[in-house]
Design an enzyme around this catalytic site. Sequence first.
Site, PDB file in Angstrom:
ATOM      1  N   GLU A  64       0.862  -1.199   0.000  1.00 31.32           N
ATOM      2  CA  GLU A  64       0.000   0.000   0.000  1.00 31.32           C
ATOM      3  C   GLU A  64       0.891   1.239   0.000  1.00 31.32           C
ATOM      4  OE1 GLU A  64      -3.212   1.022  -0.317  1.00 31.32           O
ATOM      5  OE2 GLU A  64      -2.359   2.991   0.063  1.00 31.32           O
ATOM      6  N   ASP A  70      -6.807   2.215  -8.615  1.00 34.28           N
ATOM      7  CA  ASP A  70      -7.212   3.582  -8.970  1.00 34.28           C
ATOM      8  C   ASP A  70      -7.310   3.705 -10.497  1.00 34.28           C
ATOM      9  OD1 ASP A  70      -7.223   4.266  -6.306  1.00 34.28           O
ATOM     10  OD2 ASP A  70      -5.168   4.994  -6.308  1.00 34.28           O
ATOM     11  N   GLU A  93     -15.167  -3.757  -3.261  1.00 31.45           N
ATOM     12  CA  GLU A  93     -16.087  -4.699  -3.922  1.00 31.45           C
ATOM     13  C   GLU A  93     -17.417  -4.747  -3.169  1.00 31.45           C
ATOM     14  OE1 GLU A  93     -14.188  -8.404  -4.506  1.00 31.45           O
ATOM     15  OE2 GLU A  93     -15.892  -9.354  -5.487  1.00 31.45           O
TER      16      GLU A  93
HETATM   17  N1  SAM Z   1      -7.757  -3.017  -2.945  1.00 34.88           N
HETATM   18  C1  SAM Z   1      -8.607  -2.289  -2.027  1.00 34.88           C
HETATM   19  C2  SAM Z   1     -10.046  -2.648  -2.229  1.00 34.88           C
HETATM   20  O1  SAM Z   1     -10.356  -3.253  -3.271  1.00 34.88           O
HETATM   21  O2  SAM Z   1     -10.868  -2.373  -1.351  1.00 34.88           O
HETATM   22  C3  SAM Z   1      -8.376  -0.769  -2.141  1.00 34.88           C
HETATM   23  C4  SAM Z   1      -8.761  -0.137  -3.428  1.00 34.88           C
HETATM   24  S1  SAM Z   1      -8.345   1.596  -3.494  1.00 34.88           S
HETATM   25  C5  SAM Z   1      -9.334   2.210  -4.765  1.00 34.88           C
HETATM   26  C6  SAM Z   1      -6.745   1.554  -4.288  1.00 34.88           C
HETATM   27  C7  SAM Z   1      -5.598   1.497  -3.295  1.00 34.88           C
HETATM   28  O3  SAM Z   1      -4.393   1.345  -4.016  1.00 34.88           O
HETATM   29  C8  SAM Z   1      -5.435   2.769  -2.467  1.00 34.88           C
HETATM   30  O4  SAM Z   1      -5.344   2.432  -1.096  1.00 34.88           O
HETATM   31  C9  SAM Z   1      -4.148   3.395  -2.990  1.00 34.88           C
HETATM   32  O5  SAM Z   1      -3.469   4.144  -2.016  1.00 34.88           O
HETATM   33  C10 SAM Z   1      -3.390   2.184  -3.459  1.00 34.88           C
HETATM   34  N2  SAM Z   1      -2.422   2.484  -4.522  1.00 34.88           N
HETATM   35  C11 SAM Z   1      -2.647   3.205  -5.636  1.00 34.88           C
HETATM   36  N3  SAM Z   1      -1.539   3.300  -6.380  1.00 34.88           N
HETATM   37  C12 SAM Z   1      -0.590   2.594  -5.721  1.00 34.88           C
HETATM   38  C13 SAM Z   1       0.777   2.324  -5.987  1.00 34.88           C
HETATM   39  N4  SAM Z   1       1.392   2.813  -7.068  1.00 34.88           N
HETATM   40  N5  SAM Z   1       1.465   1.561  -5.109  1.00 34.88           N
HETATM   41  C14 SAM Z   1       0.858   1.072  -3.986  1.00 34.88           C
HETATM   42  N6  SAM Z   1      -0.439   1.314  -3.693  1.00 34.88           N
HETATM   43  C15 SAM Z   1      -1.158   2.055  -4.541  1.00 34.88           C
END
Ligand code: SAM
Length: 219
Positions: A68, A117, A194
């Site tokens: 994360e 994202d 989800e």
């Molecule tokens: N996977 C979780 C879920 O499905 O409930 C969280 C989804 S959330 C939209 C996307 C997560 O990915 C965020 O917590 C964000 O900080 C993390 N994230 C985005 N880009 C990232 C990167 N380059 N490296 C690590 N984490 C990342």
Amino acid sequence: MRLRNVPGAREMIIESDYSIQNPQEYKGKWSQEFENDHPIHIEVGMGKGKFILEMAKRNPQINYIGIEKYSSVLVRAIEKTEDFEGDNLRLIRMDAEDIENVFDHGEVDRIYLNFSDPWPKDRHAKRRLTSTRFLERYDHILATDGYVMFKTDNRELFDFSLEQVKEAGWILKDYTYDLHNSEYNEGNVMTEYEEKFSAKGNPICRLSAYRHRLEDSCI
Ligand code: SAM
């Protein structure tokens, strides 16, 4: 997802048995860290960690590593480990752009990308975790028969990802535009996002992709 500053987050991350500081030092040595040679599955962008924690509980014979980007989010995952007693989970605060500095060639057996994202602007497409730029990075760290599994309710991001898989020369193992009503739903562990989006009635898309044809390899 970026949460407000959480007081004490830094200390909690440092003190947690599940959190890894200086992850680059573990490159090529993850089996030593887990003290076994079980397969290693990682989730990139794990958010608050519901998925990876549940996977670790259900599958003690697999080692899980959650990645994360933000401490303020990672700390929420660490809080969830309070009543977890397994030794098959590690959590890392890092940007996935550095993933090749943390995992060696072939060290990872599966990569989960859940509700990544979307970065909707074209000029940000390279930041999407399913872009060819990221697939190249995953290609270096995945085992021969390793694969990426990606879930999202964002149809545009999903269609983009299907194209990127093809462009990168990867092979689609399977895909669905409606996971919860498909044959692939058995054993599915829902993530935080989800739960939220499927409760609103959004269908969940999922794809799995190998880095190359398995028949080309020696396995
Ligand atoms: N996977 C979780 C879920 O499905 O409930 C969280 C989804 S959330 C939209 C996307 C997560 O990915 C965020 O917590 C964000 O900080 C993390 N994230 C985005 N880009 C990232 C990167 N380059 N490296 C690590 N984490 C990342």
